[in-house]
Write an enzyme that holds these catalytic residues in place. Structure first.
Site, PDB file in Angstrom:
ATOM      1  CE  LYS A 146      43.632  29.000 -59.327  1.00 45.67           C
ATOM      2  NZ  LYS A 146      42.551  29.153 -58.378  1.00 45.67           N
ATOM      3  N   GLY A 184      52.739  36.064 -59.929  1.00 47.61           N
ATOM      4  CA  GLY A 184      52.450  37.457 -60.283  1.00 47.61           C
ATOM      5  C   GLY A 184      51.464  38.103 -59.331  1.00 47.61           C
ATOM      6  CB  CYS A 185      48.217  36.966 -58.016  1.00 50.60           C
ATOM      7  SG  CYS A 185      47.469  36.794 -59.650  1.00 50.60           S
ATOM      8  CB  THR A 186      52.348  36.258 -54.522  1.00 48.77           C
ATOM      9  OG1 THR A 186      51.452  35.138 -54.462  1.00 48.77           O
ATOM     10  CG2 THR A 186      53.019  36.444 -53.174  1.00 48.77           C
ATOM     11  CB  ALA A 209      48.913  40.630 -53.120  1.00 47.44           C
TER      12      ALA A 209
END
Length: 152
Positions: A39, A44-46, A49
């Site tokens: 998401k 975690g995704c930030t 990225a």
């Protein structure tokens, strides 16, 4: 089922945050790091990225491109890229087809999302390495190490 090392990577054409259609075929002759993530704008995704963004020049030196894919919309990807200064392509798979073909379709509390898996695709379009349940903090460096081992 998840594609395995040595198999042809499932082909795809998906819109990126700019709305431009991105196809796997257009990257023949280059290494492709395809990472599926749950998401936009979550912790975690930030982290994942940012680590990918920070390593972009190292990937480019190995003739590799980074493509992130999730089931989020292009508008969500635009917002994520603008907020976090991301310059690589984030692909929007709102039909879940590509995430599913890569064995990465999952969910959480009834919400459909991608599981955090990464695929290294070689210049001929074959799967070179697969990481499942990756650690967002080490994913980019893990992939870079594998790429360095492949590309002398």
């Amino acid at each position: 089922a998840m594609p395995q090392v040595g198999q042809s990577a499932p082909t795809f054409k998906l819109p990126s945050q700019s709305g431009k259609q991105i196809s796997l075929k257009s990257y023949r002759g280059k290494w492709v790091v395809l990472y599926a993530y749950p998401k936009d704008m979550t912790t975690g995704c930030t982290i994942e990225a940012h680590k990918s963004q920070d390593a972009q020049s190292e990937f480019a030196a190995k003739h590799a491109v980074i493509l992130g894919v999730s089931v989020d919309s292009t508008a969500s990807h635009q917002q994520f890229c603008a907020k976090d200064g991301l310059t690589f392509h984030l692909l929007s798979d709102t039909t879940h087809k590509v995430v599913d073909e890569y064995g990465s379709l999952g969910g959480h509390n009834g919400t459909v999302m991608a599981n955090r898996n990464t695929f290294l695709i070689d210049p001929s379009g074959k799967i070179a390495k697969v990481w499942t349940k990756v650690n967002p903090a080490t994913s980019a460096s893990d992939v870079l190490a594998a790429l360095n081992a492949q590309v002398q």
